[in-house]
Each structure stands twice: as structure tokens, then as C-alpha cells.
Scaffold this active site. Structure first.
Site, PDB file in Angstrom:
ATOM      1  N   ASP A  68      -1.502  -0.156 -28.440  1.00  0.00           N
ATOM      2  CA  ASP A  68      -1.564  -0.594 -29.835  1.00  0.00           C
ATOM      3  C   ASP A  68      -0.791  -1.898 -30.011  1.00  0.00           C
ATOM      4  OD1 ASP A  68      -1.983  -0.303 -32.766  1.00  0.00           O
ATOM      5  OD2 ASP A  68       0.190  -0.017 -32.765  1.00  0.00           O
ATOM      6  N   HIS A  69       0.329  -2.013 -29.326  1.00  0.00           N
ATOM      7  CA  HIS A  69       1.148  -3.216 -29.440  1.00  0.00           C
ATOM      8  C   HIS A  69       0.563  -4.383 -28.658  1.00  0.00           C
ATOM      9  CE1 HIS A  69       5.040  -0.985 -30.826  1.00  0.00           C
ATOM     10  NE2 HIS A  69       3.966  -0.650 -31.517  1.00  0.00           N
ATOM     11  N   ASP A  78      -4.852  -7.972 -23.237  1.00  0.00           N
ATOM     12  CA  ASP A  78      -4.456  -9.059 -22.346  1.00  0.00           C
ATOM     13  C   ASP A  78      -2.979  -9.010 -21.974  1.00  0.00           C
ATOM     14  OD1 ASP A  78      -3.418  -9.640 -24.794  1.00  0.00           O
ATOM     15  OD2 ASP A  78      -4.316 -11.624 -25.003  1.00  0.00           O
ATOM     16  N   ARG A 127       8.668  -5.374 -31.227  1.00  0.00           N
ATOM     17  CA  ARG A 127       9.003  -3.965 -31.416  1.00  0.00           C
ATOM     18  C   ARG A 127       9.561  -3.309 -30.162  1.00  0.00           C
ATOM     19  NH1 ARG A 127       3.055  -3.079 -33.904  1.00  0.00           N
ATOM     20  NH2 ARG A 127       2.703  -4.669 -32.295  1.00  0.00           N
TER      21      ARG A 127
END
Length: 767
Positions: A255-256, A332, A399
Site C-alpha cells: 500500500d505504501h 516500483d 511512514r
């Protein structure tokens, strides 16, 4: 009152005078007539869009907007500095910390705030004239919207780029698509799969206006829905017998890689300077969550759970609010390398030219590298243990220090980059540091894609995989890989898999008194728990040997996230479930039924039909009691409440929306690893053999791992020696001349078009 008779008399008078003074232009006559009509009507009438606002008014509003936004930014920064100094930090400030824009992203956010605030100021100016509802788009022409776009600074940030020939990705995602260079690029608006739904059609979130009916019903408070639908006693949680905590952790990791919607840096309102921490006011950019009656935790109903609106995005020729994604939309490994040139440069070891990533120069993890520390002056990690004085880590995604499992992933992937560089340098001594870095980055990106699409996604999507994410065929430059706004919200389904504890295990996968399980809310931004309490190995063991929480319809979200999120930082713990709902409204996302329709699924209209969709009559009744109609159910709530598909961990709607994003990000990626031009057959075969188990073996002191870390594994039954896990064979990269042999000043020399047809199989050409 202006009636038809007075209009006729006025019109006749103008015709008479026009003939007397021999006005040749009918346009002048009509313009004079319009002025007279407006004067006759007075300032209380509705503007009909014929007369434009004066450009000087627009420029004046733009200048005022800049002053207001800059002042709000500074005011917030000063307050935050003071709170950090005294240690009086609040939970929502911590949450906002890791969603703060950095580097060029901050410039994008500031310009977008300038533009949005200008539109607000103009709307307020016109409210004194119009008493009936209106949209700012009714008043501004396309040229005037373009003027605001330019004056705010948005236009300069979005100038078209010249794409050069390179076999490597840009860090921003630009030029991945040669035909549409802005596809999937960082610091751009999210993609809309369905039109936004705001109260005013422009930017006001649904639920903003008290007692306003949507589809015939008032939207329930997000916190009330959380209390009635999401809440359950943690002692009753069901563990997933087939998925590990590592499965959950990969979900957050990937997700990050996809998306991050930054919040505006201001914590006070732009127009009135109201401190949202104190007032609970619903004033831009503040959209707090009100407390419902009989709340089980928060007794003071005049209090609220703060939420700040996601930053608007610069959008040309449209006043409709869009949100910004500061990451690239491709798989990526941007969470490793960054999504801007500045961050990417800062993450590298610039002290030598060996292609390495920077590592920590103060501490090591039993001889292995830690991530470098961040240099930000505002650092929440230091507050979690003032005696340790350890700041947050620095990585490609801000994060990184949110919780130890995520930090462990960041750490081992940076180690893997440096390990690959070391092997490549031995295989190809003539390669420059730039080529070593870029080749290793390309490989890490390919590994991430392989693990995500081949090893993880089928376990998430289950029986729907072949339908929502069919096998890769070819690159398609007509496919827009941009992260969709709805995906950024529904992929938070991973929250339902989180256990209330962080587990650390020592050698032999044993528990230890020195490393007991820690309640989740006590681990946020705890850099010291990694550095001072055993490094990343105990965390990785805990992820591999413990089961994920199973999402069940009566066990959706643990209270560590629903009641205690960032509670470590005093005052009021946040409610992640309620925040997810409020965020969906804030982003203008349509409701549950609209997304069911988008996916070709049935659209329930009553309790009976909803009970059939959910296979759960009691849950359907609870939802209708809250929302009144299935059409109003918040997309996150409805999506995570659906029964899981066979062999998967999501329902039908989530499978559709997640599969859509995964497919577009893959098929629209010119550098996707299975595309024949990207790697040789031998290199692709080597990548296909890489597993998360192997990455852990190569980048930690752990010697025993499961063959598949995403399954629920029991030690020692399901664990094998790292010697039995196939090693990553990098020999196919030896003396690769197609990329490294044509290098001058770290740039690939483009082949002449005249010889291009003759080397399709021998050369790696960028087309």
C-alpha cells in the site's frame, strides 16, 4: 419586485434610447440592458453566469489566499514546535506527522491550498450577492480558472517534461508512459473511477451540513457506525488459521508503494484562523468527527475526534476538489527509493560512487545495517522515549517508523539493495556506481512486483483472482495506472487483519521476558524498540510465526485501533474505523451501492436484499438502522462487511476494486518485469525464484524460515533451514552490455533509429 411588465418597459426604453444615440452594436445595448436589470433586481438575486467577475477581484483574492495559507502554515508550525518542546503532543498530530508532504510535494500542496482558498474567498464574496445556492463554477470562466491555476503556482509545477531515452524508471514516474507522460506520476490527483459526490457538487463533504438528507436520510455519525458495526470485544477475536501476520504486513508494505494522500500542513482554518484542536469547528481544512450519544468511551459530547482534510490537488480548469497522491502509482519500490528526485538523492550513500543506499552511522543491528535517521527538527519518535533520544528513521516513504513491522520491512529491503549492488560490482567491475545503483533498483522493483502479483495477491483475492486480475499479457500504453481515489480508501481493508499486539520472538521462535508482546498503541513511532530491543530479527520472527486476525462480520477492527490509536501521545485516542469512513466522505467518494454498480454487482435497495448480499440478516438490519438505505453506506464499511470470497481475504466488492488497481498498475507499466524487453529470459527466471523467505534469510541473522511466509506456519513443523530456500541467482546479470556497455556520464546512449529494427532481440530499447 422586478416583474415581466417592468422588464418590457425597461427594454422598450433602452431600444428607444439606442435609436436616438444611434448605437450600432446590439451587444452594447444588451450589455446596458443587463446592467440595468441587475441594478433593478438588486444584490440579493441569483447571478446567472452571463456577467464575469472582474479579473482584478480574482487577482486580489489570489493574493489574499496566499497570505492566509502562509499564515496558517506558520501558525501551525509554531504551535507544533512549542508542543514538541513541552512534550504535550496530541494523537492526531502524530497521525498527521507521517502524512506531511516533504520536498517538492510540500510545494505542490501549498500551491493547491492557494488555489482552493482563492475559490473559497471568491465564493464568500459572492454569497453577499446571491441568496440562492450557487457553485463557483457558475461564475468563473475557463480563462479565469486558468488564471487562478497559474497565479497559485500550479501551472509551473505541471509543466510538460521532455522524456529522454533511458532503460531506467524516473523516480517521479514521469515518462514511464511515452504517450501520456503524466500517467502514474507522483504529486498528481488521484484517478476517479466514478464522479465525486460532494454536498455542493464542488468540495463540501457529505455529512458536513447538519441534518442534511442524502438519498432521503441523514448520514449517521462515523463514530456511531464504528460503535455499532465495527466494535467487538478483543477477547473474542478469531485468528486466521491460514494467513500469518507477515501476510498482513505485506499489505501495508505494498500500500505504501501505491499511494499517500497528504494532509494540508495547516491545523487552523485558513479564512478565520480557528484552532481546530480547541473548537471542533467544521471549517476548512478541519472536518472533525462528532461524538454520538452514549459513546462507550468518550463521555464529553462537546469533544470530537479531530480530522484534517487531505490536501487538494492542482487541477486545471475545474473547481471540483480532487485529492493528491504524492507517490507514484506503479509497483516500483518507491517506498524504498522515494517518489521525488530530492528524496531519492538524499537516500543514497553519496560519500562514495558504489551505488549503495545510505545506512545508519550510529548503530548496527548485530553487525547489519539500520536505516539512516531522519534529520527533521520536528520528530515524534524522540518523544516516545526521551531517555533514548532516538529520532525517526528515514526512508522512501515518510511512514517508515509508524510501527515496528513496517520498519523491519524497510530495513531488509535497503539491506537487499546493498547486497545486490555488492554482488553486481563483483560480477561487473567496470560498471559505474550509477549503473550499479540503477540495476539494483530495477531488480528490487521487479522482486517487489513478483512477490506482490504472484505470491501475495492470489492469497488475498482467492477464487476471484483469474477474473479480476487475469494473467499478464502485454504492456498497454492506453491503460492509466493512476491510483484511484477509492483504492486509497478501500485498501485500508488491511486494518481488519491487524492483531492488537506486536510480537517479538528470539532464536528458536521462543518468547522472552525481555521481549514480551507489546500492545500496538505502545509501539507507534517507537524507533527505540527496534534499536534498543533486539533489532528487526525478533519482529520478523513474530510476523512469520503468528497468525493474522481474521476479518469476520462481527469482528471487524480491534480496539487497539478503534479506541487507542496514538493514545500514547495523551488526550484522546483516535478511532481508525471512524476515520476511514470520515475520510471517504471527505474525499467525495460515492456510497456502497454506486461501487457495487461500478463492479457489475447487485445494488441492494432494502434490508432483505442487503441481507442476501451479506449473507447476514442481523448485520443488514444494523446497517439499515444506521444509514436508512444501502445507498448511503460508507464504502469502507460496506466493503469490509461483505463475506470473504472462497480462499481469499476480501469480499466481492473489494476483490473488484483492488483487482482493478493492481491490473492497471501492472498493464500500464512500461517497466513491468514480465515485459520481454525488461529482462532476459534467464534474468526473469531468476526473479521468479525469489521469495520473501529468501530476502529474510539474506538480510537478517535468521536461519530458519517457512517456505511461504504468508501462510500461517507453526514452528518447527513448517520451518526449514535457509539452506533449503533457493538463493537468488544474480549470474545472469554478468557482463550485461545492453545497458552498462553503452554508458556515458551515467546515461544510456540511445541507439540510432536506422539500426533499431536489427536489434530488437539483442538490444534493450526504450520506445
Amino acid at each position: 419586485m422586478f416583474n415581466e411588465q417592468s422588464f418590457n418597459e425597461l427594454f422598450g426604453s433602452f431600444l428607444f434610447h439606442s435609436m436616438i444615440i444611434k448605437m450600432a452594436s446590439l451587444q452594447i445595448v444588451l450589455r446596458l440592458l443587463l446592467i440595468a436589470v441587475l441594478l433593478q433586481i438588486g444584490t440579493a438575486s441569483l447571478y446567472d453566469g452571463i456577467e464575469e467577475l472582474d479579473n482584478e477581484v480574482i487577482l486580489s483574492a489570489s493574493l489574499q489566499a496566499k497570505k492566509l495559507v502562509d499564515a496558517a502554515y506558520k501558525r501551525t508550525r509554531d504551535i507544533l514546535k512549542e508542543r514538541l518542546k513541552t512534550g504535550n503532543v496530541r494523537p492526531h498530530e502524530v497521525m498527521a506527522y507521517f502524512k506531511q508532504p516533504v520536498a517538492i510535494s510540500r510545494t505542490h500542496v501549498r500551491s493547491a491550498d492557494y488555489m482552493q482558498t482563492t475559490l473559497q474567498l471568491l465564493a464568500e464574496k459572492m454569497q453577499g450577492i446571491y441568496r440562492r445556492p450557487f457553485n463557483i463554477s457558475d461564475i468563473l470562466t475557463e480563462n479565469q480558472l486558468d488564471t487562478i491555476y497559474k497565479v497559485s503556482g500550479c501551472a509551473v509545477l505541471h509543466l510538460p517534461k521532455t522524456c529522454s531515452n533511458s532503460r531506467y524508471r524516473t523516480f517521479t514516474g514521469e515518462c514511464n508512459n511515452r504517450r501520456f507522460p503524466n500517467f502514474g506520476v507522483s504529486n498528481r490527483p488521484y484517478l476517479r473511477l466514478l464522479r465525486s459526490q460532494y454536498e455542493d457538487g464542488i468540495s463540501v463533504p457529505r455529512g458536513w451540513t447538519e441534518n442534511k438528507r442524502i438519498n432521503g436520510f441523514i448520514l449517521p455519525l462515523a463514530r456511531a457506525v464504528s460503535n455499532e458495526i465495527i466494535r467487538f470485544p478483543e477477547s473474542q477475536q478469531t485468528l486466521d488459521k491460514q494467513r500469518s501476520l507477515m501476510f498482513m504486513q505485506w499489505g501495508q508494505w505494498i500500500d505504501h508503494d501505491f499511494d499517500l494522500a497528504p494532509e494540508t500542513p495547516a491545523r487552523s482554518t485558513f479564512l478565520k484562523g480557528i484552532d481546530c484542536d480547541v473548537s471542533c469547528a467544521k471549517e476548512e481544512p478541519c472536518f472533525p468527527l462528532r461524538i454520538p450519544p452514549n459513546d462507550p468511551r468518550i463521555r464529553n459530547r462537546s469533544d470530537c475526534i479531530p480530522l484534517f482534510r487531505s490536501s487538494p490537488a492542482c487541477v486545471k480548469n475545474s473547481p471540483i476538489r480532487e485529492q493528491m497522491n504524492v507517490l507514484t502509482s506503479y509497483v516500483d519500490a518507491s517506498q524504498v527509493y522515494g517518489s521525488t528526485d530530492k528524496i531519492a538523492s538524499d537516500l543514497r550513500n553519496n560519500g562514495n560512487q558504489l551505488g549503495l543506499m545510505a545506512v545508519n552511522n550510529r548503530f548496527t543491528d548485530n553487525g547489519l545495517a539500520y536505516l539512516p535517521f531522519a534529520s527533521s527538527k520536528e520528530d515524534f519518535c524522540e518523544l516516545t522515549n526521551k531517555t533514548s533520544g532516538l529520532p525517526c528513521f528515514f526512508a522512501g516513504d515518510s511512514r517508515v517508523s509508524e510501527q515496528p513491522g513496517l520498519t523491519a520491512f524497510h530495513t531488509i529491503f535497503v539491506r537487499e539493495h546493498n547486497r545486490i549492488v555488492t554482488v553486481l560490482r563483483r560480477l561487473n567491475p567496470s560498471w559505474s556506481g550509477e549503473i550499479l545503483f540503477q540495476e539494483a533498483r530495477k531488480i528490487i522493483g521487479a522482486i517487489t512486483q513478483k512477490i506482490n502479483y504472484k505470491d501475495w495477491a492470489p492469497l488475498l483475492l482467492g477464487s476471484t483472482t483469474s477474473r479480476v486480475l487475469p494473467r499478464y499479457r502485454a504492456y498497454n500504453d492506453s491503460v492509466n495506472p493512476g491510483a484511484s481515489n477509492v483504492f486509497s480508501l478501500v485498501f485500508r481493508m488491511g486494518h481488519t487483519m491487524i492483531q492488537p499486539f506486536i510480537y517479538r520472538l528470539v532464536e528458536g521462535y521462543k518468547t522472552s521476558r525481555q521481549l514480551p508482546p507489546v500492545p500496538l498503541h505502545l509501539t507507534f513511532f517507537n524507533t527505540w524498540r527496534v534499536v534498543r530491543e533486539g533489532g528487526v530479527d525478533p519482529i520478523l520472527r513474530g510476523l512469520m510465526a503468528n497468525q493474522a486476525k481474521l476479518n469476520r462480520q462481527n469482528q471487524i477492527l480491534v480496539d487497539e485501533l478503534r479506541e487507542h490509536l496514538f493514545e500514547l501521545f495523551k488526550r484522546l485516542g483516535l478511532d481508525l474505523g471512524a476515520l476511514n469512513m470520515q475520510r471517504g466522505r471527505e474525499h467525495g467518494l460515492p456510497g456502497y451501492n454506486d461501487w457495487r454498480g461500478f463492479c457489475g454487482l447487485s445494488r441492494p435497495t432494502n434490508v432483505k436484499e442487503l441481507a442476501l448480499v451479506l449473507s447476514n440478516k442481523e448485520l443488514a438490519q444494523k446497517l439499515i438502522a444506521q444509514y436508512g438505505t444501502p445507498a448511503n453506506i460508507d464504502i469502507w464499511t460496506g466493503a469490509v462487511a461483505e463475506p470473504l470470497v472462497s480462499n481469499g481475504r476480501v469480499g466481492q466488492l473489494l476483490a473488484c476494486l483492488i483487482g482493478d488497481q493492481f491490473r492497471r498498475s501492472r498493464d500500464g507499466d512500461r517497466f513491468y518485469y514480465e515485459r520481454p524487453t525488461e529482462f532476459t529470459a534467464a534474468q526473469r527466471n531468476a526473479i521468479e525464484q525469489v521469495t520473501m523467505s529468501r530476502i529474510i534469510c539474506d538480510n537478517s541473522r535468521i536461519t530458519e524460515v517457512p517456505r511461504n511466509v504468508f501462510f500461517a506456519n507453526s514452528f518447527p513443523r513448517d520451518f526449514v533451514s535457509c539452506n533449503n530456500i533457493p538463493a537468488f541467482d544474480l549470474s545472469p546479470w554478468k557482463k550485461r552490455k545492453s545497458g552498462a556497455g553503452m554508458v556515458l556520464k551515467s546515461k544510456v546512449i540511445p541507439w540510432k533509429k536506422s539500426i533499431e529494427p536489427y536489434c530488437k532481440r539483442l538490444c534493450y530499447l526504450v520506445r
